[in-house]
Design an enzyme around this catalytic site. Structure first.
Site, short mmCIF file in Angstrom:
data_model
loop_
_atom_site.label_atom_id
_atom_site.label_comp_id
_atom_site.label_asym_id
_atom_site.label_seq_id
_atom_site.Cartn_x
_atom_site.Cartn_y
_atom_site.Cartn_z
N TYR A 130 7.22 0.26 5.41
CA TYR A 130 5.91 0.91 5.60
C TYR A 130 6.06 2.13 6.50
O TYR A 130 5.53 3.21 6.20
CB TYR A 130 4.96 -0.14 6.18
N1 LIG Z 1 -3.44 -1.68 11.00
C1 LIG Z 1 -3.09 -0.88 11.98
O1 LIG Z 1 -2.97 -1.27 13.15
C2 LIG Z 1 -2.85 0.57 11.67
C3 LIG Z 1 -2.41 1.39 12.70
C4 LIG Z 1 -2.28 2.76 12.46
C5 LIG Z 1 -2.56 3.28 11.20
N2 LIG Z 1 -2.97 2.46 10.19
C6 LIG Z 1 -3.32 3.08 8.90
O2 LIG Z 1 -4.71 3.33 8.94
C7 LIG Z 1 -5.20 3.43 7.60
C8 LIG Z 1 -6.51 2.66 7.48
O3 LIG Z 1 -6.31 1.32 7.88
P1 LIG Z 1 -7.44 0.22 7.55
O4 LIG Z 1 -7.31 -0.85 8.54
O5 LIG Z 1 -8.73 0.88 7.30
O6 LIG Z 1 -6.88 -0.32 6.13
P2 LIG Z 1 -7.58 -1.28 5.08
O7 LIG Z 1 -8.79 -1.92 5.68
O8 LIG Z 1 -6.50 -2.16 4.52
O9 LIG Z 1 -8.11 -0.28 3.96
C9 LIG Z 1 -7.26 0.35 3.09
C10 LIG Z 1 -8.05 0.67 1.84
O10 LIG Z 1 -7.17 1.34 0.93
C11 LIG Z 1 -7.55 0.94 -0.35
N3 LIG Z 1 -6.51 1.12 -1.34
C12 LIG Z 1 -5.30 0.49 -1.39
N4 LIG Z 1 -4.65 0.87 -2.50
C13 LIG Z 1 -5.46 1.72 -3.16
C14 LIG Z 1 -5.36 2.41 -4.39
N5 LIG Z 1 -4.27 2.32 -5.16
N6 LIG Z 1 -6.39 3.20 -4.79
C15 LIG Z 1 -7.50 3.32 -4.02
N7 LIG Z 1 -7.66 2.67 -2.85
C16 LIG Z 1 -6.65 1.88 -2.44
C17 LIG Z 1 -7.88 -0.53 -0.21
O11 LIG Z 1 -8.65 -0.92 -1.30
P3 LIG Z 1 -8.93 -2.46 -1.66
O12 LIG Z 1 -10.05 -2.84 -0.74
O13 LIG Z 1 -9.29 -2.42 -3.09
O14 LIG Z 1 -7.66 -3.23 -1.38
C18 LIG Z 1 -8.59 -0.56 1.12
O15 LIG Z 1 -9.99 -0.47 0.96
C19 LIG Z 1 -4.10 2.94 6.69
O16 LIG Z 1 -3.49 4.06 6.10
C20 LIG Z 1 -3.13 2.25 7.66
O17 LIG Z 1 -1.80 2.36 7.18
C21 LIG Z 1 -3.13 1.12 10.40
#
Ligand SMILES: NC(=O)c1ccc[n+]([C@@H]2O[C@H](COP(=O)([O-])OP(=O)(O)OC[C@H]3O[C@@H](n4cnc5c(N)ncnc54)[C@H](OP(=O)(O)O)[C@@H]3O)[C@@H](O)[C@H]2O)c1
Length: 216
Positions: A130
Site C-alpha cells: 500500500y
Molecule cells: N486509514 C488511515 O489511517 C489513513 C491515513 C492516511 C491516509 N489514508 C488515505 O485516506 C484516504 C481516505 O481514507 P478513508 O478512511 O476515507 O477510506 P475509506 O473509508 O475506506 O473510503 C474509501 C472509499 O473509496 C472507495 N473506492 C474504493 N475502490 C473504488 C473504486 N474502484 N471506484 C470508486 N470508489 C472506490 C470505497 O468505496 P466502497 O465504499 O464501495 O468500498 C470507499 O468509499 C484513502 O486514500 C486512504 O488511503 C488513510
C-alpha cells in the site's frame, strides 16, 4: 464551486462532500453501491454509479465534466486484495488525472499518506505494498500539468473534528480526525493560490482557516 469526488462514500470523502454542501458548494461523485447513493442523497449530495477501475478515461472525463476541482479520496483500504490496492490507490490517481486533463478540470487534490506512516510498527507485506502504491501515485500526479495538491494526513480517526490542525511541508506522524482532514481539503480547495504543493497534516493547535492562510 463544483467538486467531483472519487471515494465520496468513504470516511473522508463523505465528510468532504458534506462540508462542501454546508458551505454552499456542490459535491458530486461516484458510488459503487445503491445504498451509498441513497444515504448521500438524503444529505443533498448527488452521485452516479461508477467504479474508477472499471471506467475508461473517457467515461470518467464525461462524469466530471463541468467540475471546478477533482478530489481523490478513494482507497482499497486493505479490505480487498493487493491487486485492488494497486488498481485503486496506485493507478487510480493517474487515471483520474488523465480524465481531468481530458475534461479540462485543472485543480486536483489527492488524499495520500505520510511516507513514514507506522514505520515504528512491524506492518505486514500488504501494508508495505500500500505504501509503495501511494508513493507511486504521488510521483505520477506531480508529473502532470494539473494544479495538483497532495495532502498527506496522519493516521485517521473517527473522533469529532477539533477544527484545529498542524499543516505544512513536513509534520510528525500522529493522528487526525477524518472531520479535520475533510475541513482541510475544503480549505485548500477554497485557496487556488495553493497549487503544485505536497502538504502534511496532523492534529494540532492552529485553526484550519489560519493554517491554510499561513501557507505561502
Ligand atoms: N486509514 C488511515 O489511517 C489513513 C491515513 C492516511 C491516509 N489514508 C488515505 O485516506 C484516504 C481516505 O481514507 P478513508 O478512511 O476515507 O477510506 P475509506 O473509508 O475506506 O473510503 C474509501 C472509499 O473509496 C472507495 N473506492 C474504493 N475502490 C473504488 C473504486 N474502484 N471506484 C470508486 N470508489 C472506490 C470505497 O468505496 P466502497 O465504499 O464501495 O468500498 C470507499 O468509499 C484513502 O486514500 C486512504 O488511503 C488513510
Amino acid at each position: 464551486m463544483k467538486v467531483f469526488i472519487i471515494g465520496i462514500a468513504g470516511g473522508v470523502g463523505r465528510r468532504i462532500a458534506e462540508k462542501l454542501t454546508e458551505a454552499g458548494h456542490e459535491a458530486v461523485g461516484l458510488v459503487r453501491r445503491p445504498e451509498q447513493a441513497r444515504a448521500l442523497a438524503a444529505r443533498g449530495i448527488a452521485t452516479a454509479p461508477g467504479d474508477l477501475v472499471a471506467m475508461s478515461i473517457d467515461v470518467l472525463a464525461e462524469a466530471m465534466r463541468g467540475a471546478d476541482a477533482v478530489v481523490f479520496s478513494a482507497g482499497a483500504g486493505g479490505k480487498e486484495s493487493d491487486e485492488a490496492t494497486t488498481r485503486v490507490d496506485g493507478d487510480g490517481p493517474e487515471k483520474l488525472a488523465a480524465a481531468a486533463e481530458r475534461a479540462g478540470v485543472r485543480r486536483f487534490l489527492l488524499v495520500s499518506v505520510f511516507p513514514e506512516a507506522w514505520r515504528e510498527r512491524r506492518m505486514d507485506a500488504s501494508f508495505e505494498h500500500y505504501m509503495v502504491e501511494k508513493k507511486k501515485a504521488e510521483t505520477q500526479l506531480v508529473e502532470t500539468g494539473l494544479d495538483w495538491v497532495i495532502l498527506r494526513p496522519s493516521a485517521l480517526t473517527d473522533e469529532p473534528g477539533a477544527g484545529r490542525v498542524d499543516l505544512g511541508v513536513a509534520k510528525i506522524h500522529e493522528t487526525i480526525a477524518r472531520d479535520d482532514v475533510a475541513a482541510t481539503v475544503v480549505g485548500l480547495l477554497d485557496a487556488p493560490r495553493i497549487r503544485r504543493r505536497i502538504l502534511e497534516v496532523t492534529g494540532g493547535n492552529t485553526s484550519i482557516r489560519d493554517a491554510v492562510e499561513a501557507l505561502d
